[in-house]
Design an enzyme around this catalytic site. Structure first.
Site, short mmCIF file in Angstrom:
data_model
loop_
_atom_site.label_atom_id
_atom_site.label_comp_id
_atom_site.label_asym_id
_atom_site.label_seq_id
_atom_site.Cartn_x
_atom_site.Cartn_y
_atom_site.Cartn_z
N GLU A 292 27.55 71.15 -29.79
CA GLU A 292 26.85 70.41 -30.85
C GLU A 292 27.27 68.96 -30.75
O GLU A 292 28.15 68.61 -29.95
CB GLU A 292 27.20 70.98 -32.23
CG GLU A 292 28.68 70.85 -32.58
CD GLU A 292 29.05 71.38 -33.95
OE1 GLU A 292 28.17 71.47 -34.82
OE2 GLU A 292 30.24 71.69 -34.15
N TYR B 167 33.76 69.00 -47.07
CA TYR B 167 32.74 68.09 -47.58
C TYR B 167 31.35 68.62 -47.31
O TYR B 167 31.18 69.59 -46.57
CB TYR B 167 32.91 66.69 -46.96
CG TYR B 167 32.49 66.57 -45.51
CD1 TYR B 167 33.23 67.14 -44.49
CD2 TYR B 167 31.32 65.90 -45.17
CE1 TYR B 167 32.83 67.02 -43.16
CE2 TYR B 167 30.91 65.77 -43.85
CZ TYR B 167 31.66 66.33 -42.85
OH TYR B 167 31.26 66.22 -41.55
N ARG C 291 27.19 76.77 -48.32
CA ARG C 291 28.13 76.47 -47.22
C ARG C 291 29.44 75.91 -47.77
O ARG C 291 30.51 76.23 -47.26
CB ARG C 291 27.50 75.49 -46.23
CG ARG C 291 28.39 75.26 -45.00
CD ARG C 291 27.70 74.46 -43.92
NE ARG C 291 27.40 73.10 -44.35
CZ ARG C 291 26.69 72.24 -43.65
NH1 ARG C 291 26.21 72.57 -42.47
NH2 ARG C 291 26.45 71.03 -44.10
N ARG D 247 54.18 65.67 -50.78
CA ARG D 247 53.84 66.07 -49.42
C ARG D 247 54.69 67.24 -48.91
O ARG D 247 55.90 67.10 -48.74
CB ARG D 247 53.96 64.87 -48.47
CG ARG D 247 53.40 65.17 -47.06
CD ARG D 247 53.50 63.95 -46.15
NE ARG D 247 52.91 64.24 -44.85
CZ ARG D 247 53.51 64.93 -43.89
NH1 ARG D 247 54.73 65.39 -44.07
NH2 ARG D 247 52.89 65.17 -42.75
N LEU E 40 29.19 74.16 -36.18
CA LEU E 40 28.89 74.22 -37.60
C LEU E 40 27.47 74.75 -37.77
O LEU E 40 26.57 74.33 -37.04
CB LEU E 40 28.98 72.82 -38.21
CG LEU E 40 28.75 72.76 -39.72
CD1 LEU E 40 29.96 73.30 -40.48
CD2 LEU E 40 28.44 71.34 -40.17
N LYS F 18 33.44 73.16 -42.62
CA LYS F 18 33.10 71.74 -42.66
C LYS F 18 34.26 70.93 -43.27
O LYS F 18 34.22 70.54 -44.44
CB LYS F 18 31.80 71.55 -43.45
CG LYS F 18 31.15 70.20 -43.20
CD LYS F 18 29.72 70.21 -43.69
CE LYS F 18 29.08 68.85 -43.63
NZ LYS F 18 29.02 68.25 -42.29
N1 PMP Z 1 27.54 69.73 -36.67
C1 PMP Z 1 28.46 68.85 -37.11
C2 PMP Z 1 29.77 68.75 -36.42
C3 PMP Z 1 28.16 68.04 -38.23
O1 PMP Z 1 29.09 67.17 -38.69
C4 PMP Z 1 26.90 68.15 -38.85
C5 PMP Z 1 26.52 67.25 -40.00
N2 PMP Z 1 27.27 67.47 -41.12
C6 PMP Z 1 25.99 69.09 -38.35
C7 PMP Z 1 26.34 69.86 -37.25
C8 PMP Z 1 24.62 69.26 -38.98
O2 PMP Z 1 24.74 69.89 -40.22
P1 PMP Z 1 23.69 69.66 -41.39
O3 PMP Z 1 22.35 69.97 -40.83
O4 PMP Z 1 24.11 70.58 -42.45
O5 PMP Z 1 23.80 68.21 -41.78
#
Ligand code: PMP
Length: 286
Positions: free
Chosen positions: A181, A33, A52, A100, A206, A148
């Site tokens: 994070e 996503y 991305r 499935r 991420l 992601k």
């Molecule tokens: N880390 C994680 C785990 C996230 O879910 C997000 C938000 N999608 C981010 C970092 C920040 O990413 P972005 O700046 O692309 O929203």
């Protein structure tokens, strides 16, 4: 104005929007996503978000649901049909609908869902005025969080734990005691010398799009960035702390595990980054 969702080729009423029970996103979290900010009628940093998405799809050997340029048109159309001037656009691609079975299905078309949501700018402005609180939790996610994917159960549980503690975000901490994070954001601190510190994005987090654009914002403001790990203790003793994401931009963190960061108020560096962000980011009129 009724909310409209895009689901597999159709614009439908949000309330009636659905995917099949055998969608692999539903059964295996076999999907990826993106979330983009919409600000002042513009989709923000669309190019980087789609780059991305390309990477996420490729890492999972998943096909694009449609040509990238068509997807850009549909994204803008969803924003337009929902009358969103400020808010977000969410897009999700799964490997599609198939009986499935763990193995990749042959000849299955990826599913694509796009929604958009209004968020009043005052909501985030108020949050930024007060700052948010975070808690720390041990890292318990798989090691491919650089992709992601919609598999976010550890993030759900961590953020729920934060809520129970009166906080708004949870920071995952690695075995060495370094902050990775947030559950849905990247983590930053500002040192006593005014240097921005954030963990390198090569592995274990991420690579946030907001994080990437903040590098450009920092350069414009003449701020130095160090990409390195920082411990929970260093964060607690920092001059400022903040998170970044497409939905929050740069958002001050005023407490970590119940202990105030500096004087417990949002810092000036994060607020200046926040202020300058929109001008620096890529803007595409929806
Ligand atoms: N880390 C994680 C785990 C996230 O879910 C997000 C938000 N999608 C981010 C970092 C920040 O990413 P972005 O700046 O692309 O929203």
């Amino acid at each position: 104005m009724p909310r409209i969702a895009y689901v597999n080729g159709r614009y439908v009423a949000h309330a009636d929007a659905c995917v099949h029970i055998e969608d692999r996103g539903y059964q295996f979290a076999d999907g990826v996503y993106e979330v983009c900010e919409v600000a002042r009628g513009y989709i923000v940093d669309a190019e980087r978000h789609l780059d991305r998405l390309a990477r996420s799809l490729s890492e999972l050997q998943m096909a694009w649901p449609m040509h990238r340029s068509t997807l850009e048109i549909v994204m803008a159309e969803v924003v337009r049909r929902n009358g969103v001037k400020n808010g977000l656009i969410y897009l999700q691609v799964t490997r599609g609908v198939a009986s499935r079975d763990f193995l990749f299905p042959a000849d299955t078309k990826p599913s694509l869902v796009i929604t958009a949501k209004k968020i009043a700018p005052a909501v985030n402005a108020k949050k930024a005025e007060h700052g948010i609180k975070v808690i720390t939790v041990p890292e318990n996610r798989w090691d491919r969080v650089d992709i992601k994917t919609v598999g976010l159960l550890p993030n759900v549980l961590a953020k729920e734990k934060a809520k129970a503690a009166g906080a708004q975000e949870a920071w995952f901490v690695d075995a060495d005691g370094n902050v990775k994070e947030g559950g849905s954001s990247n983590a930053w601190i500002v040192t006593k010398d005014g240097v921005l510190v954030t963990r390198p994005a090569e592995h274990g987090i991420l690579r946030g799009i907001t994080r990437t654009t903040l590098f450009e914002v920092a350069a414009k403001l003449g701020l130095k960035i160090e990409e390195r790990g920082f411990s929970v203790a260093e964060a607690k003793a920092a001059r400022e702390a903040f998170i970044s994401s497409a939905t929050t931009i740069a958002m001050p963190v005023v407490a970590i595990d119940g202990a105030p960061v500096a004087n417990g108020h949002p810092g000036s560096v994060v607020l200046s980054l926040r202020e300058a962000f929109f001008d620096v980011a890529e803007k595409r009129l929806a």
